[in-house]
Design a protein around this motif. Structure first.
Motif, short mmCIF file in Angstrom:
data_model
loop_
_atom_site.label_atom_id
_atom_site.label_comp_id
_atom_site.label_asym_id
_atom_site.label_seq_id
_atom_site.Cartn_x
_atom_site.Cartn_y
_atom_site.Cartn_z
N THR A 1 0.84 -1.20 0.00
CA THR A 1 0.00 0.00 0.00
C THR A 1 0.87 1.24 0.00
OG1 THR A 1 -1.76 -1.16 1.20
CG2 THR A 1 -1.84 1.25 1.20
N ALA A 2 1.95 1.22 0.78
CA ALA A 2 2.87 2.36 0.80
C ALA A 2 3.44 2.63 -0.58
CB ALA A 2 4.00 2.11 1.80
N LEU A 3 3.81 1.56 -1.29
CA LEU A 3 4.35 1.71 -2.63
C LEU A 3 3.32 2.35 -3.56
CD1 LEU A 3 6.83 1.01 -4.43
CD2 LEU A 3 5.69 -1.14 -4.96
N GLU A 4 2.08 1.89 -3.47
CA GLU A 4 1.01 2.45 -4.29
C GLU A 4 0.79 3.92 -3.98
OE1 GLU A 4 -3.73 1.54 -5.23
OE2 GLU A 4 -2.72 0.56 -3.55
N SER B 1 12.38 -8.59 -5.85
CA SER B 1 11.79 -8.48 -7.19
C SER B 1 12.60 -9.22 -8.25
CB SER B 1 11.64 -7.01 -7.59
OG SER B 1 12.92 -6.39 -7.71
N LEU B 2 13.87 -9.46 -7.99
CA LEU B 2 14.72 -10.12 -8.99
C LEU B 2 14.37 -11.59 -9.17
CD1 LEU B 2 18.17 -8.53 -8.08
CD2 LEU B 2 16.67 -7.94 -9.98
N ASP B 3 13.84 -12.20 -8.10
CA ASP B 3 13.57 -13.65 -8.22
C ASP B 3 12.09 -13.99 -8.06
OD1 ASP B 3 14.41 -14.80 -4.83
OD2 ASP B 3 13.19 -13.14 -5.55
N ALA C 1 -7.12 -16.20 -12.53
CA ALA C 1 -8.02 -17.28 -12.95
C ALA C 1 -8.46 -17.13 -14.40
CB ALA C 1 -9.26 -17.30 -12.04
N THR C 2 -8.37 -15.92 -14.95
CA THR C 2 -8.72 -15.71 -16.36
C THR C 2 -7.54 -15.96 -17.28
OG1 THR C 2 -8.13 -13.34 -16.43
CG2 THR C 2 -10.34 -13.92 -15.60
N GLY C 3 -6.35 -16.22 -16.70
CA GLY C 3 -5.15 -16.44 -17.51
C GLY C 3 -4.44 -15.16 -17.89
N ALA C 4 -4.76 -14.05 -17.26
CA ALA C 4 -4.14 -12.77 -17.58
C ALA C 4 -2.66 -12.76 -17.20
CB ALA C 4 -4.87 -11.63 -16.87
N THR C 5 -1.87 -12.06 -17.98
CA THR C 5 -0.44 -11.90 -17.68
C THR C 5 -0.26 -10.81 -16.63
OG1 THR C 5 -0.10 -10.22 -19.38
CG2 THR C 5 0.12 -12.54 -20.05
N ASN C 6 0.96 -10.72 -16.08
CA ASN C 6 1.25 -9.66 -15.11
C ASN C 6 1.00 -8.28 -15.71
OD1 ASN C 6 2.09 -11.42 -13.08
ND2 ASN C 6 4.18 -11.48 -13.82
N LYS C 7 1.40 -8.10 -16.96
CA LYS C 7 1.22 -6.80 -17.61
C LYS C 7 -0.27 -6.48 -17.76
CE LYS C 7 4.20 -5.66 -20.62
NZ LYS C 7 5.06 -5.54 -21.83
N GLU C 8 -1.07 -7.48 -18.13
CA GLU C 8 -2.50 -7.27 -18.30
C GLU C 8 -3.18 -6.97 -16.96
OE1 GLU C 8 -3.19 -10.18 -22.20
OE2 GLU C 8 -3.35 -10.99 -20.17
N ILE C 9 -2.75 -7.68 -15.93
CA ILE C 9 -3.31 -7.43 -14.60
C ILE C 9 -2.95 -6.02 -14.14
CG2 ILE C 9 -3.25 -8.12 -12.17
CD1 ILE C 9 -2.70 -10.99 -13.14
N GLU D 1 4.00 -3.63 -12.72
CA GLU D 1 4.13 -5.07 -12.92
C GLU D 1 4.81 -5.74 -11.73
OE1 GLU D 1 5.67 -8.20 -16.38
OE2 GLU D 1 5.66 -6.03 -16.75
N VAL D 2 5.81 -5.09 -11.15
CA VAL D 2 6.50 -5.67 -10.00
C VAL D 2 5.54 -5.79 -8.81
CG1 VAL D 2 7.37 -3.46 -9.13
CG2 VAL D 2 8.57 -5.58 -8.56
N THR D 3 4.59 -4.86 -8.68
CA THR D 3 3.60 -4.94 -7.61
C THR D 3 2.68 -6.12 -7.82
OG1 THR D 3 3.69 -2.52 -7.46
CG2 THR D 3 1.89 -3.62 -6.32
N VAL D 4 2.29 -6.37 -9.07
CA VAL D 4 1.47 -7.54 -9.38
C VAL D 4 2.21 -8.82 -8.99
CG1 VAL D 4 0.36 -8.86 -11.22
CG2 VAL D 4 0.26 -6.37 -11.25
N LYS D 5 3.49 -8.88 -9.30
CA LYS D 5 4.28 -10.06 -8.96
C LYS D 5 4.34 -10.28 -7.45
CE LYS D 5 7.31 -9.78 -13.04
NZ LYS D 5 8.70 -9.61 -13.49
N LEU D 6 4.48 -9.19 -6.71
CA LEU D 6 4.55 -9.30 -5.25
C LEU D 6 3.21 -9.77 -4.69
CD1 LEU D 6 6.66 -6.11 -4.65
CD2 LEU D 6 7.33 -8.41 -3.96
N HIS D 7 2.11 -9.26 -5.22
CA HIS D 7 0.79 -9.74 -4.80
C HIS D 7 0.65 -11.23 -5.11
CE1 HIS D 7 -1.18 -6.17 -3.36
NE2 HIS D 7 -0.94 -5.49 -4.46
N THR D 8 1.12 -11.64 -6.29
CA THR D 8 1.02 -13.04 -6.68
C THR D 8 1.83 -13.92 -5.74
OG1 THR D 8 0.72 -12.41 -9.00
CG2 THR D 8 1.37 -14.69 -8.57
#
Length: 240
Positions: A96-99, A147-149, A183-191, A199-206
């Motif tokens: 949330t802080a990052l956002e 974020s690197l891994d 669940a819809t098969g969306a990519t990180n970029k699409e999400i 995109e890095v925030t999406v990865k962290l949520h995932t």
């Protein structure tokens, strides 16, 4: 000195106003409980505000009525409200802080911040500075290191941890949104595009979703979420 306080919780808003008046006895303080209370004055030929309302300090809750389709700072700017923003919110997590910071706030302050520290941080922002609690700043640094891994962590094929069903801890609202799009098969970029996230925030949520569900990859996370009944409510949100 002009200060705007925007918070939809009356008791906390009153406490904030009291602290601000103690710090700046001569300040002109305005309080609102919803961003829908902001004036909407627009030029007829474009989307630019017809008037600009300048404040020396804006104290803003992050989850506000009137900002359902955008972030609160963008709503302020579209309404012509200008000035340094200190976000005081019930959230304490680094995501949330990052956002908040990426949307343009000068400070991120959890509502658990002691009053004395809160007053000092608000004064710092009014004087042109910025503030993030040390614990949150350290978490943000740790997120950068991770974020690197993240890609490898979220798509790994290692053995699935024991246990099926409900997550080890409840998913946040944002994690539910990300999960529904997974669940819809969306990519990180699409999400990220759909939810207005980096995109890095999406990865962290995932990564957090996988950990909470005990899943080894995205497919396994969706399967476990379906078994736990976590997707029935949120799949419609992903398609809107």
């Amino acid at each position: 000195m002009k200060i705007l306080v925007a918070d939809d919780h009356p008791l906390f808003r009153d406490a904030l106003e009291l602290s601000i008046r103690q710090a700046w006895p001569d300040a002109e303080v305005g309080c609102i409980g919803s961003l829908l209370e902001l004036p909407v004055l627009r030029n007829p030929d474009d989307d630019a505000p017809a008037a600009v309302f300048r404040y020396d300090l804006i104290v803003l809750d992050w989850r506000m009525p009137g900002a359902e389709e955008s972030d609160p700072i963008s709503v302020l700017r579209r309404s012509g409200v200008q000035g340094p923003v200190a976000v005081v919110t019930g959230a304490e997590d680094a995501l949330t802080a990052l956002e908040v910071l990426r949307c343009g706030a000068e400070a991120f302050l959890p509502k658990t911040t002691p009053r004395r520290i809160l007053a000092q941080a608000l004064r710092l922002v009014a004087d042109g500075g910025s503030f993030v609690p040390k614990c949150v700043a350290l978490d943000l640094m740790h997120m950068t290191d991770l974020s690197l891994d993240i890609d490898e962590a979220e798509e790994g094929d290692g053995p699935s941890p024991e246990g099926e069903g409900a997550p080890s801890s409840p998913l946040t609202e944002r994690e539910q949104q990300v999960l529904s799009m997974l669940a819809t098969g969306a990519t990180n970029k699409e999400i990220g595009r759909h939810l207005s996230l980096q995109e890095v925030t999406v990865k962290l949520h995932t990564r957090r979703i996988l950990r909470k569900l005990g899943a080894r990859n995205r497919t396994d996370a969706v399967r476990r979420a379906q078994q736990a009944g976590l997707l029935s409510r949120s799949l419609n949100e992903a398609s809107t």
